[in-house]
Design a protein around this motif. Structure first.
Motif, PDB file in Angstrom:
ATOM      1  N   UNK A  27     -11.878  -3.543  -1.821  1.00 15.94           N
ATOM      2  CA  UNK A  27     -10.771  -4.108  -2.595  1.00 15.94           C
ATOM      3  C   UNK A  27     -11.313  -4.873  -3.797  1.00 15.94           C
ATOM      4  N   UNK A  28     -12.325  -5.706  -3.569  1.00 17.36           N
ATOM      5  CA  UNK A  28     -12.888  -6.489  -4.669  1.00 17.36           C
ATOM      6  C   UNK A  28     -13.576  -5.590  -5.694  1.00 17.36           C
ATOM      7  N   UNK A  29     -14.086  -4.481  -5.268  1.00 18.83           N
ATOM      8  CA  UNK A  29     -14.783  -3.565  -6.176  1.00 18.83           C
ATOM      9  C   UNK A  29     -13.793  -2.804  -7.059  1.00 18.83           C
ATOM     10  N   UNK A  30     -12.647  -2.423  -6.493  1.00 18.48           N
ATOM     11  CA  UNK A  30     -11.724  -1.546  -7.208  1.00 18.48           C
ATOM     12  C   UNK A  30     -10.459  -2.230  -7.716  1.00 18.48           C
ATOM     13  N   UNK A  60      -8.107   6.759  -1.230  1.00 21.31           N
ATOM     14  CA  UNK A  60      -6.977   7.545  -1.718  1.00 21.31           C
ATOM     15  C   UNK A  60      -5.674   6.752  -1.585  1.00 21.31           C
ATOM     16  N   UNK A  61      -5.526   6.058  -0.462  1.00 19.20           N
ATOM     17  CA  UNK A  61      -4.324   5.241  -0.261  1.00 19.20           C
ATOM     18  C   UNK A  61      -4.287   4.073  -1.237  1.00 19.20           C
ATOM     19  N   UNK A  62      -5.420   3.412  -1.421  1.00 17.39           N
ATOM     20  CA  UNK A  62      -5.465   2.255  -2.316  1.00 17.39           C
ATOM     21  C   UNK A  62      -5.202   2.665  -3.759  1.00 17.39           C
ATOM     22  N   UNK A 101       0.822  -1.202   0.000  1.00 20.44           N
ATOM     23  CA  UNK A 101       0.000   0.000   0.000  1.00 20.44           C
ATOM     24  C   UNK A 101       0.862   1.261   0.000  1.00 20.44           C
ATOM     25  N   UNK A 102       2.174   1.094  -0.133  1.00 20.86           N
ATOM     26  CA  UNK A 102       3.059   2.252  -0.227  1.00 20.86           C
ATOM     27  C   UNK A 102       2.729   3.054  -1.483  1.00 20.86           C
ATOM     28  N   UNK A 103       2.969   4.372  -1.470  1.00 21.54           N
ATOM     29  CA  UNK A 103       2.641   5.207  -2.633  1.00 21.54           C
ATOM     30  C   UNK A 103       3.357   4.736  -3.901  1.00 21.54           C
ATOM     31  N   UNK A 104       2.637   4.812  -5.003  1.00 20.54           N
ATOM     32  CA  UNK A 104       3.196   4.434  -6.300  1.00 20.54           C
ATOM     33  C   UNK A 104       4.156   5.516  -6.781  1.00 20.54           C
ATOM     34  N   UNK A 144      -2.804  -9.575   4.642  1.00 19.44           N
ATOM     35  CA  UNK A 144      -1.810  -8.995   5.552  1.00 19.44           C
ATOM     36  C   UNK A 144      -1.236  -7.684   5.040  1.00 19.44           C
ATOM     37  N   UNK A 145      -0.963  -7.606   3.733  1.00 18.94           N
ATOM     38  CA  UNK A 145      -0.240  -6.440   3.203  1.00 18.94           C
ATOM     39  C   UNK A 145      -1.147  -5.326   2.681  1.00 18.94           C
ATOM     40  N   UNK A 146      -2.409  -5.650   2.382  1.00 10.78           N
ATOM     41  CA  UNK A 146      -3.312  -4.639   1.817  1.00 10.78           C
ATOM     42  C   UNK A 146      -4.536  -4.414   2.705  1.00 10.78           C
ATOM     43  N   UNK A 147      -5.271  -5.475   3.007  1.00 13.30           N
ATOM     44  CA  UNK A 147      -6.527  -5.313   3.747  1.00 13.30           C
ATOM     45  C   UNK A 147      -6.278  -4.770   5.155  1.00 13.30           C
ATOM     46  N   UNK A 148      -5.310  -5.321   5.849  1.00 14.12           N
ATOM     47  CA  UNK A 148      -5.064  -4.864   7.215  1.00 14.12           C
ATOM     48  C   UNK A 148      -4.603  -3.408   7.258  1.00 14.12           C
ATOM     49  N   UNK A 149      -3.666  -2.966   6.400  1.00 13.62           N
ATOM     50  CA  UNK A 149      -3.324  -1.532   6.388  1.00 13.62           C
ATOM     51  C   UNK A 149      -4.507  -0.646   5.997  1.00 13.62           C
ATOM     52  N   UNK A 150      -5.316  -1.093   5.049  1.00 12.95           N
ATOM     53  CA  UNK A 150      -6.511  -0.316   4.699  1.00 12.95           C
ATOM     54  C   UNK A 150      -7.431  -0.186   5.912  1.00 12.95           C
ATOM     55  N   UNK A 151      -7.602  -1.280   6.638  1.00 12.17           N
ATOM     56  CA  UNK A 151      -8.473  -1.266   7.814  1.00 12.17           C
ATOM     57  C   UNK A 151      -7.956  -0.305   8.871  1.00 12.17           C
TER      58      UNK A 151
END
Length: 586
Positions: free
Chosen positions: A345-348, A381-383, A68-71, A359-366
């Protein structure tokens, strides 16, 4: 002259043009429905006889990597169009040009910018409405039973119009997301439906917890899940169960009798008691907006004991504020943030969520969601700005849903719409009706869980493509590329000449095909595919034949002798390009 042919799984549409007899036969919506059913029946008959079987459209890609780090990678057409494909319901070349010029951060800011709510739906066709003249809105007018179908038709057209005229915004895609999350369906009361979808649109990128509170006592939800029948003497558990299982914490693995890890059956019963006493009121004779009313006589005033899944919280009577306190308690559960982030996540991004993604995406988003007090905008915005989102395997791995299929098609080809608003409504309503054929109707999800393609493992969005819908999609794109549909004093059809004009160096057939493909496809074509399309554009001829012919058209565009052959070749090319599986991906 146009001739329809069916050959195996494909629909072939051949068109001949002559200078002397340059005429097109228009097809009405009813004709298309009849033709579609005939083709579908033949297709299904072949399958039942074992003569053919539907083939899967999408081969699952490799796992998506990145965090989830910035692109910080390159910013070119692939990344710009990917961001727009996943956040808007269709875009135009001018949108891509703007994004390329302004960059990712500015684009994300623009997508989430506050914009005025759309003007309310109007009476666009029914001259015998005694309360609402044509051109005026009906939302503040009496809603008698004999006017219901006319108002619904207006609402449906208005809904499609909002998708088509959204501008650069994520709001309509989020509104549809919330409609699939907080499902209501089969209400068929125009004012109730309008009020509900406006609520979802208002909270689209706002606070999830506050939206949940508003939905809980909204008229549409009270009607749909029987909240208006929930009393202290006869508690109705419908909404209480879905509030837990679908709307907030989700249903976890079974941990014991009546214990789903995230909630228990006792919680369902106690929450039903908490939610007693709410009723919905509307007076259709006055045009008053529906409203919710709390009746303390029908409310259970006793103490309600939640289970260990909610820290054994005891909720005392708070009358009309008790539901709000309940939701505050529910949102203290850690799964409340994870459950909605998985759905976002599933939508976008993609439908597969493995342990690594968890672990690397859902938990940081939460965590972002909890830190922002359940505001949705910071999470997205982060995603959308993450290296994970722009990983090459995240591009072109989702099948367009039917609503998206129709809206994107209209916008990416910049199909001309009438300047007159009343006439645009007629086209919008026809497009809305087409979604019925493709098995995804706004305001009518098939169950309280929403459309299966967004949750049904393991196929998820591949469910959009089946023996029926693939035929209809092919028929629609074939017609739009060749003869079009009957419209207001014109044809509703792709302007292939205008499309080619947007491609740099369209005199070169290779660049022409690549340019059109960059509009239609989320992935690059191979040279073999380019050569195959070139055989359709200039069969058996060298490249310079197209260069000469197209230049003659550019030099004299009003001359039918040079314009019609070029237009015919382009229509055949566009029809073939839309028939590729890549066209259905986003």
């Amino acid at each position: 002259m146009c001739e329809m042919l069916v050959k195996e799984t494909e629909i072939k549409l051949s068109c001949r043009y002559t200078v002397r007899d340059n005429k097109f036969r228009f097809m009405s919506f009813s004709e298309v429905q009849f033709l579609t059913q005939e083709l579908v029946d033949k297709h299904i008959s072949r399958i039942k006889q074992g003569r053919q079987s539907p083939k899967p459209l999408l081969v699952q890609k490799s796992p998506i990597s990145g965090s989830l780090d910035p692109y910080t990678g390159s910013w070119d057409h692939a990344q710009a169009s990917h961001l727009l494909r996943r956040t808007m319901t269709g875009y135009t070349k001018s949108h891509v040009d703007w994004v390329l010029e302004n960059g990712m951060e500015a684009t994300i800011n623009a997508l989430f910018a506050d914009t005025p709510q759309p003007a309310p739906p109007i009476n666009y066709f029914f001259q015998n409405d005694p309360y609402c003249p044509i051109g005026e809105t009906w939302i503040d007018k009496p809603q008698t039973e004999d006017l219901r179908n006319h108002r619904l038709r207006s609402l449906y057209g208005w809904t499609m119009g909002n998708l088509l005229e959204e501008g650069m915004s994520i709001r309509e895609r989020l509104t549809l997301f919330w409609h699939n999350h907080f499902v209501t369906a089969d209400i068929f009361q125009p004012l109730v439906m309008y009020q509900y979808i406006t609520l979802l649109r208002t909270f689209a990128s706002g606070n999830f917890r506050e939206l949940t509170k508003a939905v809980t006592v909204n008229s549409a939800m009270l009607i749909y899940l029987n909240g208006n029948q929930n009393t202290k003497n006869a508690p109705n558990e419908n909404y209480a169960r879905e509030l837990l299982e679908l709307f907030t914490v989700g249903k976890g693995e079974l941990a014991g009798p009546g214990d789903y890890t995230t909630f228990t059956e006792d919680d369902v019963r106690e929450i039903a008691r908490i939610l007693t006493g709410w009723r919905t009121r509307y007076d259709f004779d006055t045009g008053e907006m529906p409203y919710s009313l709390f009746n303390p006589v029908l409310h259970d005033t006793g103490s309600k004991q939640l289970s260990h899944r909610f820290n054994d919280t005891l909720i005392q009577n708070q009358d009309d504020q008790e539901y709000s306190h309940l939701i505050d308690v529910l949102f203290q559960h850690p799964e409340a943030s994870r459950h909605i982030c998985r759905k976002l996540y599933r939508w976008f991004v993609y439908y597969v969520i493995d342990d690594t993604i968890e672990a690397t995406i859902i938990e940081p988003m939460s965590q972002i969601l909890r830190d922002s007090d359940f505001n949705i905008k910071p999470v997205l915005e982060a995603l959308l700005g993450s290296e994970h989102f722009y990983d090459v395997n995240s591009i072109g791995c989702i099948i367009k849903n039917p609503i998206e299929f129709l809206v994107v098609h209209t916008k990416q080809f910049e199909v001309s719409m009438p300047a007159n608003l009343l006439q645009r409504y007629q086209i919008w309503f026809s497009l809305f009706r087409t979604t019925e054929l493709l098995q995804m109707v706004y305001y009518s999800p098939p169950s309280v869980a929403g459309w299966k393609a967004f949750y049904q493992e393991p196929t998820f969005n591949q469910l959009w493509i089946n023996a029926v819908t693939l035929v209809i999609r092919q028929l629609y794109t074939d017609l739009m590329a060749t003869i079009g549909f009957e419209s207001i004093n014109d044809r509703f059809i792709i302007n292939v000449l205008a499309l080619a004009d947007k491609v740099p160096n369209a005199l070169n057939p290779n660049y022409l095909i690549q340019g059109i493909a960059s509009i239609l496809y989320p992935v690059e074509m191979s040279q073999d595919q380019i050569d195959a399309f070139k055989e359709i554009l200039i069969p058996g001829l060298p490249d310079f034949e197209w260069t000469v012919q197209y230049q003659e058209y550019l030099d004299d565009p009003m001359n039918d002798d040079v314009r019609l052959p070029v237009e015919t070749k382009l229509r055949l090319l566009v029809r073939a390009m839309q028939a590729r599986p890549e066209y259905h991906l986003v």
